[in-house]
Design an enzyme around this catalytic site. Structure first.
Site, PDB file in Angstrom:
ATOM      1  N   ARG A   1     -11.346  15.453   7.471  1.00  0.00           N
ATOM      2  CA  ARG A   1     -12.080  15.870   6.261  1.00  0.00           C
ATOM      3  C   ARG A   1     -13.508  16.263   6.617  1.00  0.00           C
ATOM      4  O   ARG A   1     -14.139  15.621   7.451  1.00  0.00           O
ATOM      5  CB  ARG A   1     -12.135  14.720   5.240  1.00  0.00           C
ATOM      6  CG  ARG A   1     -10.797  14.380   4.655  1.00  0.00           C
ATOM      7  CD  ARG A   1     -10.935  13.292   3.584  1.00  0.00           C
ATOM      8  NE  ARG A   1      -9.741  12.497   3.559  1.00  0.00           N
ATOM      9  CZ  ARG A   1      -9.720  11.173   3.467  1.00  0.00           C
ATOM     10  NH1 ARG A   1     -10.843  10.486   3.369  1.00  0.00           N
ATOM     11  NH2 ARG A   1      -8.577  10.532   3.447  1.00  0.00           N
TER      12      ARG A   1
ATOM     13  N   ASN B   1       0.876  -1.170   0.000  1.00  0.00           N
ATOM     14  CA  ASN B   1       0.000   0.000   0.000  1.00  0.00           C
ATOM     15  C   ASN B   1       0.915   1.221   0.000  1.00  0.00           C
ATOM     16  O   ASN B   1       1.465   1.593   1.034  1.00  0.00           O
ATOM     17  CB  ASN B   1      -0.886  -0.040   1.245  1.00  0.00           C
ATOM     18  CG  ASN B   1      -1.857   1.124   1.292  1.00  0.00           C
ATOM     19  OD1 ASN B   1      -1.796   2.023   0.462  1.00  0.00           O
ATOM     20  ND2 ASN B   1      -2.741   1.111   2.270  1.00  0.00           N
TER      21      ASN B   1
ATOM     22  N   HIS C   1     -12.649   2.907  -0.180  1.00  0.00           N
ATOM     23  CA  HIS C   1     -12.697   1.850   0.846  1.00  0.00           C
ATOM     24  C   HIS C   1     -13.416   0.606   0.315  1.00  0.00           C
ATOM     25  O   HIS C   1     -13.952  -0.195   1.084  1.00  0.00           O
ATOM     26  CB  HIS C   1     -13.479   2.289   2.111  1.00  0.00           C
ATOM     27  CG  HIS C   1     -12.841   3.386   2.903  1.00  0.00           C
ATOM     28  ND1 HIS C   1     -13.562   4.417   3.442  1.00  0.00           N
ATOM     29  CD2 HIS C   1     -11.563   3.595   3.278  1.00  0.00           C
ATOM     30  CE1 HIS C   1     -12.761   5.228   4.104  1.00  0.00           C
ATOM     31  NE2 HIS C   1     -11.534   4.748   4.012  1.00  0.00           N
TER      32      HIS C   1
ATOM     33  N   ARG D   1      -2.400  -2.101  -3.614  1.00  0.00           N
ATOM     34  CA  ARG D   1      -3.630  -1.336  -3.407  1.00  0.00           C
ATOM     35  C   ARG D   1      -3.568  -0.097  -4.306  1.00  0.00           C
ATOM     36  O   ARG D   1      -2.614   0.685  -4.236  1.00  0.00           O
ATOM     37  CB  ARG D   1      -3.734  -0.897  -1.951  1.00  0.00           C
ATOM     38  CG  ARG D   1      -4.937  -0.033  -1.731  1.00  0.00           C
ATOM     39  CD  ARG D   1      -4.889   0.662  -0.408  1.00  0.00           C
ATOM     40  NE  ARG D   1      -6.082   1.478  -0.269  1.00  0.00           N
ATOM     41  CZ  ARG D   1      -6.176   2.486   0.570  1.00  0.00           C
ATOM     42  NH1 ARG D   1      -5.173   2.799   1.361  1.00  0.00           N
ATOM     43  NH2 ARG D   1      -7.276   3.184   0.648  1.00  0.00           N
TER      44      ARG D   1
ATOM     45  N   GLU E   1      -8.206  -5.261   4.975  1.00  0.00           N
ATOM     46  CA  GLU E   1      -8.028  -4.928   3.564  1.00  0.00           C
ATOM     47  C   GLU E   1      -6.848  -5.676   2.960  1.00  0.00           C
ATOM     48  O   GLU E   1      -6.891  -6.093   1.808  1.00  0.00           O
ATOM     49  CB  GLU E   1      -7.852  -3.409   3.410  1.00  0.00           C
ATOM     50  CG  GLU E   1      -9.157  -2.669   3.653  1.00  0.00           C
ATOM     51  CD  GLU E   1      -8.997  -1.189   3.906  1.00  0.00           C
ATOM     52  OE1 GLU E   1      -8.520  -0.826   5.001  1.00  0.00           O
ATOM     53  OE2 GLU E   1      -9.334  -0.395   3.024  1.00  0.00           O
TER      54      GLU E   1
END
Ligand code: ADP
Length: 400
Positions: free
Chosen positions: A241, A7, A180, A91, A386
């Protein structure tokens, strides 16, 4: 077969080596401050001690070289040679409309990922650098790209179109993509498996509540809506965010504060969310929860506003699917904060007949139903994974 999952961010690189046959983690780690002074690598073989050291990493290729050395050298190694790494799974943040599924990487795929750079200028170029660095050091090892956006490509156009001039969609592909996806897919499938129900028969809402946070509606095994949009800025209030705001606020702030678009985007991405809302108390929900219990007014209001927004999305997606069978919580906050789960379920989900099992809600680290047997809607905590999902996809593609 051992799968190396990568990742890769702009200055960091997370990795895990996973045995795809028994799905066990073999080793994991993180390279930070790549290309910046003070770069460091941390490395933990499963069951072993975590090692951390400063090591110069001028580039991502240097970082991957260090990772491969840590995995194979005599002292810390978990495999004898690179030959024992059967494939690499990367990823990739944005696959645009081109990738509705994971894929093996070849030069055509690389070009197609590059074509999505515009849609994720902070993420995709870094992901590509990671792929190229691995190709340089492991030229004969097959590699797969697993996209954050792919799972959401099944959304109908009524869910992904914005109320903007159609030409922007035609010219620039401006639409909802969602992120996601690997987590939403893994968690929704796992929920069906744990319940012993057919995935294709269920209406599931997944609340991925981490530092980045999103909700998705998964109906009959397909994603039909999700809260993040063209970028990961839309939807829930996140760590830093803003999530959904009136777009006119941007112009308003620009005039009042004399800020440029870029400066305002930095505010919306890095200085907003629960950090901004709590007046800079923290972006970490552990601090906010502590503040809530101490009676800090900003912490109380921030937690309530966060939970309220999640509850509104659950309501919206219940409407979108004309019902809901299962609501899942996952990621850092969703998995660990019984307090937030209880706030969302107990304050807002009575109309769905949700009844929390307060003892089950206090458990950690299990795939578990946290609603009572007579709750009309099942509520679950499913820890996301993940990296394992990426390893599974890579293994599936490589073994064809
Ligand atoms: P990301 O992958 O988006 O960086 P994570 O899924 O790792 O995020 O989640 C990180 C968030 O999880 C942090 O905001 C942290 O505060 C929160 N978190 C971790 N443990 C707890 C806990 N015990 N209680 C509340 N929040 C927690």
């Amino acid at each position: 077969m051992n799968i190396l999952v990568i990742n890769c961010g702009s200055s960091s690189l997370k990795f895990q080596l996973i045995n795809a046959d028994n799905e066990k983690l073999i080793a994991k780690g993180l390279c930070e401050r790549i290309g910046i002074e003070g770069s460091r690598i941390s490395y933990t073989p499963d069951g072993g001690e975590k090692e951390e050291k400063e090591a110069p990493m001028g580039s991502h290729t240097d970082a991957i070289r260090l990772v491969l050395d840590a995995l194979t050298n005599e002292k810390t190694g978990v495999v004898k040679s690179l030959g024992e790494i059967g494939a690499v799974g990367h990823r990739i943040v944005h696959g645009g409309e081109k990738f509705a599924e994971s894929t093996l990487i070849d030069s055509e795929v690389l070009a197609a990922i590059e074509a999505c750079n515009d849609l994720a200028p902070l993420h995709n170029p870094a992901n590509l650098i990671g792929i190229n660095a691995c190709r340089e050091l492991m030229p004969d090892t097959p590699m797969a790209a697993v996209f954050d956006t792919a799972f959401h490509q099944t959304m109908p156009d009524k869910a992904y179109m914005y109320g903007l001039p159609y030409e922007y969609y035609e010219k620039y592909k401006i639409r909802r993509y969602g992120f996601h996806g690997t987590s939403h897919s893994y968690v929704s499938k796992k929920a069906a498996e744990v319940l012993g129900r057919k995935y294709e028969d269920l209406k599931i809402i997944v609340c991925h509540l981490g530092n980045g946070a999103s909700v998705s509606a998964v109906m009959n095994g397909k994603c039909v809506d999700t809260s993040m949009g063209l970028t990961p800025l839309e939807g829930l209030i996140m760590g830093t965010r803003s999530g959904d705001i009136d777009p006119a606020i941007i112009e308003f702030i620009a005039h009042k504060e004399g800020k440029s678009i870029d400066e305002i985007m930095t505010v919306l991405n890095k200085k907003s969310g629960v950090l901004g809302l709590s007046d800079n108390l923290s972006s970490d929900f552990r601090d906010l929860e502590a503040g809530y219990h101490e009676g800090s007014r900003r912490a109380v209001n921030t937690m309530e506003t966060f939970a309220y927004r999640v509850a509104k999305y659950i309501g919206a997606y219940t409407a979108a699917m004309n019902g809901v069978d299962v609501i899942c919580f996952t990621a850092g906050v969703g998995e660990n904060s019984s307090f937030i789960r209880s706030m969302i379920c107990n304050h807002y989900l009575g109309y769905l007949g949700v009844k929390l099992d307060e003892a089950a809600n206090e458990k950690r680290g299990e795939d578990i139903a946290i609603s009572t047997a007579d709750s009309s809607t099942t509520v679950m905590v499913i820890p996301t994974n993940e990296e394992l999902a990426i390893a599974r996809e890579t293994y599936r593609l490589v073994t064809g």
